[in-house]
Design a protein around this motif. Structure first.
Motif, mmCIF file in Angstrom:
data_model
loop_
_atom_site.group_PDB
_atom_site.id
_atom_site.type_symbol
_atom_site.label_atom_id
_atom_site.label_comp_id
_atom_site.label_asym_id
_atom_site.label_seq_id
_atom_site.Cartn_x
_atom_site.Cartn_y
_atom_site.Cartn_z
ATOM 1 N N HIS A 189 0.865 -1.175 0.000
ATOM 2 C CA HIS A 189 0.000 0.000 0.000
ATOM 3 C C HIS A 189 0.897 1.218 0.000
ATOM 4 O O HIS A 189 2.006 1.179 0.497
ATOM 5 N N TYR A 195 -3.265 -4.307 1.747
ATOM 6 C CA TYR A 195 -4.662 -4.521 1.414
ATOM 7 C C TYR A 195 -5.076 -5.877 1.930
ATOM 8 O O TYR A 195 -4.271 -6.804 1.984
ATOM 9 N N ASP A 197 -9.260 -1.799 1.562
ATOM 10 C CA ASP A 197 -8.250 -0.885 2.078
ATOM 11 C C ASP A 197 -8.500 -0.742 3.581
ATOM 12 O O ASP A 197 -9.565 -0.274 3.984
#
Length: 82
Positions: free
Chosen positions: A4, A10, A27
């Motif tokens: 990320h 994620y 997320d």
């Protein structure tokens, strides 16, 4: 998990349904979730990357920066190119 931009990651969930696999990418910062459906014969990495790219597209669109990969000059016909 996939890298990320903030070093987080994620959350990826893969659920086989018949001849296809539903892949969800979440997320953990925004809790935004997106899903794709792909063939069971596709590689796990390809399915994960597609879901993450869709998630990144949605997150960028929500921020107001539309960084999609549509070639310049192509007519918009809807859909998302990931």
């Amino acid at each position: 998990m996939t890298a990320h931009s903030k070093g987080e990651g994620y959350i990826i969930e893969m659920i086989p349904v018949g001849n296809v696999v539903k892949v969800s990418a979440i997320d953990p910062v925004t809790l935004r979730e997106v899903s794709i459906v792909g063939p069971k014969t596709a590689s796990k990495m390809d399915l994960q990357q597609t879901a993450v790219r869709k998630l990144q597209y949605v997150l960028n669109k929500e921020k107001g920066s539309n960084n999609n990969t549509r070639p310049a000059g192509s007519a918009s016909k809807g859909g998302i190119i990931v």
